[in-house]
Structures are given as structure tokens and as C-alpha cells.
Design a protein around this motif. Structure first.
Motif, PDB file in Angstrom:
ATOM      1  N   CYS A 106      -0.520  36.414   9.615  1.00 24.10           N
ATOM      2  CA  CYS A 106      -1.053  37.804   9.868  1.00 24.10           C
ATOM      3  C   CYS A 106       0.246  38.957  10.235  1.00 24.10           C
ATOM      4  O   CYS A 106      -0.048  40.119  10.227  1.00 24.10           O
ATOM      5  CB  CYS A 106      -2.433  38.042  10.483  1.00 24.10           C
ATOM      6  SG  CYS A 106      -2.370  37.555  12.130  1.00 24.10           S
ATOM      7  N   VAL A 150      -2.772  36.996  16.750  1.00 29.14           N
ATOM      8  CA  VAL A 150      -1.746  37.046  15.592  1.00 29.14           C
ATOM      9  C   VAL A 150      -1.232  35.657  15.475  1.00 29.14           C
ATOM     10  O   VAL A 150      -1.135  34.727  16.498  1.00 29.14           O
ATOM     11  CB  VAL A 150      -0.623  38.261  15.748  1.00 29.14           C
ATOM     12  CG1 VAL A 150      -1.082  39.469  15.686  1.00 29.14           C
ATOM     13  CG2 VAL A 150       0.074  37.821  17.091  1.00 29.14           C
ATOM     14  N   LYS A 179      -9.938  36.058  10.449  1.00 28.71           N
ATOM     15  CA  LYS A 179      -9.597  37.136   9.794  1.00 28.71           C
ATOM     16  C   LYS A 179      -9.545  36.663   8.202  1.00 28.71           C
ATOM     17  O   LYS A 179      -9.921  35.310   7.799  1.00 28.71           O
ATOM     18  CB  LYS A 179      -8.080  37.437  10.033  1.00 28.71           C
ATOM     19  CG  LYS A 179      -7.813  37.930  11.379  1.00 28.71           C
ATOM     20  CD  LYS A 179      -6.537  38.274  11.699  1.00 28.71           C
ATOM     21  CE  LYS A 179      -6.237  39.061  13.186  1.00 28.71           C
ATOM     22  NZ  LYS A 179      -4.791  39.589  13.386  1.00 28.71           N
TER      23      LYS A 179
HETATM   24 ZN    ZN Z   1      -3.405  35.367  12.037  1.00 27.10          ZN
END
Ligand code: ZN
Ligand code: ADP
Ligand code: MG
Length: 484
Positions: A40, A36, A19
Motif C-alpha cells: 500500500c 502500511v 485493505k
Molecule cells: Zn498494506
């Protein structure tokens, strides 16, 4: 004519390993909230770290759009309160984006229009919300999936230069094609391109239609919005500045919220991220690595090859196909290569939902097949069969024996020989024709007494017996010779 002004803001999701600001995989996954981490998810105290690959990709797009690149860029926090952004701000670029002042030439029917690119910047995608039991305004509850949170986006903002929905669509189509050439976007992937369209008529207030996916959807949304605004004006009412969504089920735009102004977002510098230097060395290196872009290729092909415009446009849709075309047309007939590539080959790919690069149809295979066609060694019908056989994933719709052994990649000639698909030689042709005449005395008699249709029937019989190996023209000539 009503004066129409349209500006587009296009968000391109990038296919990076990780990401934008953390090490989570940048990938869809089946379960929500799997990819995640603290960053994030926006936990207090977590720190973003920039994925440098995104900077390079953004500079690549900026160079292709002839932008001025800023040599020292930074990130800012755009404040808003919404469950898709748990930090209550989105990290984006505001004061100094990666690039500004670009231009893109767009072909609209037979005109060329230059569109100003206002800016190009990097930002993070928010989480995905799912509204249950209704839409955004009347659902019972909303679920949030943070897998998407932190996906890198580049946003490309135009000046309000488009004067019709058609121009906006042409721009988007050609932008997507350019991004494909730059390897920044693949239509068959899960990564998406979404557009916010801003529109005003006759100097009135501007309406922003958010999050439209797909080029024809953008055109529909804009056409709807143009006529809605015209209707308001007709009835003497003002167009209000607001944000709307496009409901593709009913092809109409609907009010989302009264438009917030830039000040509402309270942009501030993000102190967690360091400044990034985009020096001239980097800019030059990236500029030099750019491929020939679709519009340049289009122009060059039109000049260099004596082909119909439609064929050229079709060829350049896929840069790998365009490359192979150029290569093959050195040794083969240009028209033959172009018409097979954009005709049968593309048809077979579409049928199997494959792209040119991802299919089994290698350049070597196509070269050998086209050579056989050009030398008249295989009929069009059987050549098509060979293409279908090679490209089809499960072989169920061709009657060709599966010859491929493990790890062996057979060419069209071998497959054709094994399956008796090459054109009939002289002796074989004579045998087919003699048999067809012998077995059909009535049509032969009919032809002799002046019924021309009867000849077509006999030709058909030869074709059927030969299983596509015979050539109808030769068959006709031979039949006539034998009957008289
Ligand atoms: Zn992350
Ligand atoms: P904001 O500051 O509200 O974000 P920008 O100046 O960044 O506005 O422009 C956002 C988008 O709106 C751009 O694509 C721009 O071309 C478009 N836009 C600006 N003015 C108009 C207008 N009068 N009519 C239609 N679109 C416009
Ligand atoms: Mg703006």
C-alpha cells in the motif's frame, strides 16, 4: 427552464478487515502511516493480492441496483502523478467493471424517477494529503498519510439523468439508505461516502466537482454550480470543461484543474492481478441473500399499515426498527407502536447519540413498556422517563433509582414498580384528590363562583402530588364529583 444535466460518481469506503490489495488493517489510526506495508506504500516489486470479500460486497450492491454483472472481470492501472498515489497509478477497473446497466428508482417529492446506473466498480482509495498553512493551491507544504491508501472503494456511476440538485440529493439519500440496509455502510462509522458531481447546462461543457461529502453538501455544490454556469451563459461566455472543488466554508466551487480526458490516464491492464470469475452461481447466491430494500419496504408498509406516510418513512429509516415494529404490531396497537417508535424512542436515541440497534432499548423492553401504556398502567410522562432511564448511558438526567445489578437487565415493569411510577389505583387517586381539595380552599371557592381556570389549578396540584402517577382526565372527573 434551463436544461440541466447532472451525473454522479459515488465512492463508498468499505468496512473490511483488511485493505483491498494487502493484509494491512483497514482502519483509521491515530498516528499517521501505521497501517502500511510495501504494497500500500507502492514500493517497487511489491505485489497486490485481491481481498475477495470486496468482490462479494460489490456484487451485492450491483444486484440491489439491478445491474448486469460481468462474469469475468479484471483490474487496470489508471496513471497519474500525485503524492497520494506513490505507485503513480491507481488500481481500478476500466474496461470491464464488476457491473453495468443498472437502475435505481428514486422518490422525489411525490414522483418516482428511474435513474440509470452506468457502472459499478472496485478501486483503491489513495493516501490522505494534509495541506499545511493553506489550502491545496497555496499551502506551505503537504503531509501524506498512507493509512488510508488501499482502503477498498466501490464506485457507483450514474448516467447524467438528474435534472436538478434536488433530484441528485434525493438519489444520494436513498442510495445511502440502501447501502445501510445492505450492511455496506454505517453512518456512525468512520468510513465515508464521497461524491463527484458532473454538471452541464444547455448542452454545454461539463464541469466535475470533486470529493463532496454529505448529501446536503452535494445539493449546495450543485445549486452553486448551476447558477455560476447560468451567469456565464448570460454574459455570453462558454463554460469551460474543468475539475472544481467545493469549498464548504464559503459554499462555493473553485477551479482545481482543467479537466483531463480519459486518454490522459493511459489505462493499462494490471498484470499483477488475476482475472476474477463472477459466475451465475455466485450471482444467484448473493441475489437470494438480499434483504427487502428500503423502497420496497416503504411501499409494502404504506399498503399494509394504515399509517400516515410520514410515520412510515420514519419507521423504515432503520431496518431493525422496521423489523421490530412489524413484530410488535402483531400483538399491540399499530398506531401506538409506530408513534412511540418514531417519536419518544427516536428522540431518546438522538439525545444519547445512539442508533436503535446499539442502544439498550431491546425489543423485549419496548414490548413490555408499550403493553403497559396500552393497558393504561403507566402515564405517557412516566413511560418517557423509563425510556430515558434505560437508554441513557450515565443516568444523570433521570431521577430513577439505578436498580440494575451486575449483569441483570431489568424490564420496565420492575423499574416502574420499584420507583413508584405506575399509575395510581382508585384508592390512591381518591387520596390525591381529597388532599388537593383540602389544601386549596381558595381555588375551590373560586371555581364554585364561576372561575374555570381554578379547576385546572387543582388538577395541576393532583398531578404534582402524584408525581406523574395520576391521570389528568380521571383527576378532573374526581375533583368535580368531590366539589359538587
Ligand atoms: Zn498494506
Ligand atoms: P468520463 O469518461 O469523462 O469519466 P463518463 O462518461 O465516465 O465520463 O461520465 C462520468 C460522469 O459524468 C457520469 O456520472 C456521467 O453521468 C456524467 N456526465 C456525462 N456527460 C454529462 C453531461 N453532459 N452533463 C453532466 N454530466 C455528465
Ligand atoms: Mg469515467
Amino acid at each position: 427552464m434551463t436544461e440541466v444535466k447532472i451525473g454522479l460518481e459515488t465512492h463508498v469506503q468499505l468496512d473490511t478487515e483488511t485493505k483491498l490489495f494487502c493484509g494491512c488493517p483497514n482502519q483509521d489510526c491515530e498516528e499517521p502511516n501505521q497501517n502500511v506495508c510495501e504494497t500500500c506504500l507502492g514500493h517497487p516489486g511489491s505485489k497486490p493480492r485481491l481481498n475477495k470479500a470486496v468482490l462479494n460486497q460489490c456484487v451485492k450492491a450491483a444486484e440491489a441496483l439491478n445491474c448486469d454483472i460481468n462474469d469475468n472481470v479484471f483490474f487496470s492501472r489508471k496513471t497519474y502523478f500525485y503524492p497520494d498515489m506513490s505507485k503513480n497509478y491507481q488500481i481500478t477497473q476500466y474496461e470491464v467493471p464488476v457491473a453495468e446497466n443498472g437502475r435505481k428508482k428514486v422518490n422525489v417529492s411525490d414522483r418516482e424517477k428511474a435513474v440509470e446506473i452506468k457502472r459499478l466498480h472496485i478501486e483503491e482509495d489513495p493516501a490522505k494529503t494534509q495541506h499545511k498553512g493553506g489550502n491545496i493551491s497555496d499551502s506551505d507544504y503537504t503531509k501524506v498519510d498512507y493509512n488510508r491508501a488501499g482502503t477498498p472503494l466501490i464506485e457507483i456511476v450514474t448516467e447524467p439523468d438528474f435534472e436538478s440538485a434536488e433530484e441528485a440529493r434525493a438519489y444520494l439519500q436513498q442510495m445511502v439508505q440502501m447501502l445501510e440496509y445492505l450492511d455496506l455502510y454505517k453512518p456512525e462509522s468512520n468510513y465515508s461516502i464521497k461524491t463527484d458531481a458532473n454538471i452541464s447546462i444547455e448542452g454545454g461543457n461539463r464541469v466535475e466537482v470533486k470529493n463532496i461529502t454529505g448529501t446536503s453538501e452535494v445539493e449546495k455544490a450543485l445549486n452553486y454550480e448551476i447558477s455560476r454556469q447560468k451567469q456565464l451563459k448570460k454574459r455570453g461566455r462558454e463554460v469551460e470543461q474543468e475539475t472544481r472543488t467545493f469549498n464548504s466554508d464559503i459554499s462555493a466551487t473553485e477551479t482545481l484543474r482543467q479537466k483531463e480526458t480519459e486518454e490522459d490516464y493511459g489505462y493499462i491492464f494490471d498484470p499483477d492481478l488475476t482475472r476474477q470469475e463472477l459466475n451465475t452461481e455466485l450471482q444467484e447466491r448473493i441475489r437470494e441473500s438480499l434483504p427487502e430494500l428500503p423502497q420496497e419496504k416503504l411501499k409494502r408498509f404504506k399498503k399494509e399499515y394504515n399509517l400516515e406516510d410520514k410515520l412510515v418513512e420514519s419507521l423504515i429509516k432503520d431496518s431493525k426498527m422496521a423489523e421490530d415494529f412489524e413484530n410488535l404490531s402483531e400483538s399491540l396497537n399499530t398506531g401506538l407502536v409506530a408513534s412511540w417508535m418514531t417519536g419518544e424512542i427516536r428522540k431518546v436515541l438522538n439525545y444519547n447519540e445512539l442508533t436503535y440497534s446499539d442502544s439498550n432499548l431491546s425489543r423485549e423492553f419496548i414490548e413490555e413498556l408499550l403493553t403497559m401504556i396500552q393497558k393504561d398502567e403507566v402515564s405517557d410522562r412516566n413511560a418517557e422517563k423509563l425510556l430515558r432511564h434505560k437508554a441513557s448511558l450515565d443516568d444523570q438526567d433521570t431521577d430513577i433509582d439505578k436498580l440494575e445489578m451486575d449483569g441483570e437487565d431489568l424490564g420496565p415493569r420492575v423499574i416502574a414498580e420499584e420507583n413508584d411510577l405506575l399509575k395510581a389505583d382508585k384508592d390512591e387517586m381518591d387520596a390525591f384528590v381529597e388532599a388537593a381539595i383540602e389544601e386549596n380552599p381558595e381555588p375551590v371557592q373560586d371555581y364554585k363562583s364561576g372561575d374555570d381556570e381554578a379547576l385546572n389549578f387543582i388538577v395541576g396540584q393532583v398531578m404534582q402530588r402524584s408525581n406523574g402517577k395520576a391521570d389528568p382526565k380521571t383527576a378532573r372527573e374526581k375533583i368535580l364529583k368531590n366539589i359538587d
